[in-house]
Design a protein around this motif. Structure first.
Motif: not given
Length: 540
Positions: A492, A496, A499-500
């Motif tokens: 995870r 994340e 994509q952040s």
């Protein structure tokens, strides 16, 4: 000739269909390829990104693959190992692989809720000497279903890193392979449904060091959005080494090229030899078991090289600020030095552990184990350093089973921990992009250390790769419930992070502190059932 990578990527996005009526067929500039349906995901393996580096292309920078396929290319064959002498192959014959090995391997989850996917690129480890994409499993990440995974094959060992320190035999061929593969991914991943604007490049050990070295290229910010280095960075003493020219000519002598002094003649002779002979010469550089574990590795190249990878030491590149400015996460495990320290606990034919030999051979073997044989100017300087290390970690005690954990801590500090902290410290001073770090401490039931020592009765702690195995590899024992949770948290985190746009990575409920501009080094300490911020006043 340099290409406008961003324009090419945007063109790919515009022309590639987000959803293909026949998902196993993907059209590339070279023609169509057919992948495999693996129930939960699609795979497209052994796609060439470079011409086979054989014959006159051996010991040269890779050439882009430009052949056209008249028929649909079969992308269902697992990738080959690049030819190598592999430490983890059982038996006396450890040579495996082929020269025609430069491929990318794409894995796409079946997730109907997404029309496109961020991309995680994996550069495998193996001390720059061995390993390959097939060593690392894709199932955990595919089960999560939120990213496309790409695994790169690149030249290793003397085939990938032999260097005479000049423009003729420059070295760093494996790093140049990686760079070309990253360009291929940027240009083509949209055709698989990948998002070229959301690419993470990560690796473990030599793969992690490779990621850091790639990041030290200014071009890297065009190829990737974020970078992750697990237990390996460009400053570790086993990465950029001295003495490469001497080793290159010694390889020539071993394989029958004679006592050459001219690199043109050496290269010509080595190109005429069977690759297995060159790889087999590695055994002549090992003083005990697979030590030193990286006799052939990256080098600082001559500025006269036509296509250099680095012409300055990584420390100088970082201080210059001229490198790929992307967020970087790096790490080490609490006992990373299990590689290669755990070998010392292996039983010999006389029944004693190998560590006992250090009592009479420390000054001989320590420079090989800890990679300072070529960095010290004199034998006296080398012996003084060996003596200081022994005194610092053992005091007046002997090398023995009882003192092993202190020796392992020595290996951890010298080979991994110290330069991870030094890298973070340098980046926080000279980088414009965030830099994050973590320490992992959660001992497995059976990890890489037990495999190296060939015994299960020793406590090693959290060793080299014991975090990484929960993300990419198949654990050597049945994962515990806490390890299953940690695995999901790590995956995870990666999903994340890639994509952040400007946020810090998050592990479970813990936000990674950004070290830029901070007075203290701040790392996340990840333990069995918790995580917390660890602050360090100095590099100890």
């Amino acid at each position: 000739m340099k290409r406008d990578i961003c324009s090419i990527a945007l063109l790919c996005l515009a022309t590639a269909a987000a959803v293909n009526d026949e998902p196993l067929i993907v059209e590339l500039p070279n023609g169509k390829i057919r992948g495999r349906d693996n129930e939960g995901y699609y795979s497209y393996e052994s796609i060439p990104y470079a011409e086979p580096p054989m014959g006159e292309l051996r010991f040269e920078a890779p050439q882009p693959y430009e052949r056209q396929w008249k028929e649909v290319f079969d992308a269902t064959t697992p990738p080959n190992f690049c030819i190598q002498l592999n430490q983890f192959v059982e038996g006396a014959q450890k040579s495996i692989g082929v020269e025609d090995c430069l491929t990318v391997n794409v894995y796409k989850p079946k997730n109907s809720s997404r029309s496109s996917f961020p991309v995680v690129v994996n550069i495998h480890g193996g001390a720059f000497m061995f390993g390959g994409p097939v060593d690392h499993g894709q199932e955990p990440i595919m089960a999560s279903g939120n990213v496309i995974l790409v695994k790169i094959a690149y030249r290793v060992g003397p085939i990938g890193f032999l260097s005479a320190g000049d423009a003729t035999l420059s070295g760093n061929f494996g790093l140049k392979d990686q760079r070309l593969a990253l360009r291929w991914i940027k240009q083509n991943i949209a055709r698989f449904g990948g998002e070229p604007e959301n690419i993470m490049v990560l690796g473990h050990s030599a793969g992690g060091a490779s990621v850091h070295l790639q990041m030290l290229q200014e071009e890297f910010s065009q190829l990737a959005k974020v970078a992750v280095s697990f237990s390996g960075n460009a400053l570790d003493p086993w990465v950029v080494q001295q003495g490469a020219r001497r080793r290159a000519f010694e390889v020539g002598r071993i394989v029958g090229c004679g006592l050459q002094s001219d690199s043109v003649e050496l290269k010509k002779c080595l190109q005429s030899k069977d690759a297995s002979e060159i790889v087999g010469a590695v055994s002549e550089f090992l003083v005990v078991d697979y030590v030193p574990f990286a006799p052939f590795s990256p080098v600082v190249e001559s500025e006269e090289v036509a296509e250099p990878f680095i012409t300055k030491h990584p420390i100088d590149i970082i201080k210059s600020g001229k490198f790929g400015q992307v967020p970087w996460l790096t790490s080490y495990t609490q006992e990373d030095g299990t590689y290669n320290a755990a070998l010392l606990m292996a039983k010999q034919l006389n029944g004693n552990e190998l560590i006992e030999d250090l009592n009479s051979r420390w000054f001989e073997l320590a420079p090989y184990y800890l990679f300072y044989r070529d960095s010290k100017k004199t034998v006296d300087e080398m012996d003084d350093y060996s003596r200081d290390l022994r005194q610092q970690y053992l005091g007046d005690r002997n090398f023995s089973v009882d003192s092993y954990l202190d020796v392992q801590r020595l290996f951890t500090d010298v080979l991994f921990r110290n330069d991870t902290l030094r890298s973070i410290d340098l980046h926080r001073q000279h980088s414009k992009s965030p830099v994050y770090g973590y320490v992992y401490d959660n001992p497995p039931v059976r990890g890489s250390a037990q495999i190296l020592a060939r015994r299960e009765d020793i406590y090693f702690g959290t060793g080299h790769g014991d975090d990484y195995v929960l993300i990419f590899d198949k654990p050597t024992s049945q994962p515990r419930e806490d390890e299953k949770i940690i695995s999901k948290n790590f995956i995870r985190l990666l999903e994340e992070f890639v994509q952040s746009d400007n946020g810090s990575p998050i592990y479970d409920a813990c936000v990674f502190p950004n070290n830029i501009g901070e007075e203290q080094l701040q790392l996340l300490l990840i333990k069995t059932n918790s995580c917390e911020i660890l602050k360090l006043n100095t590099i100890e």
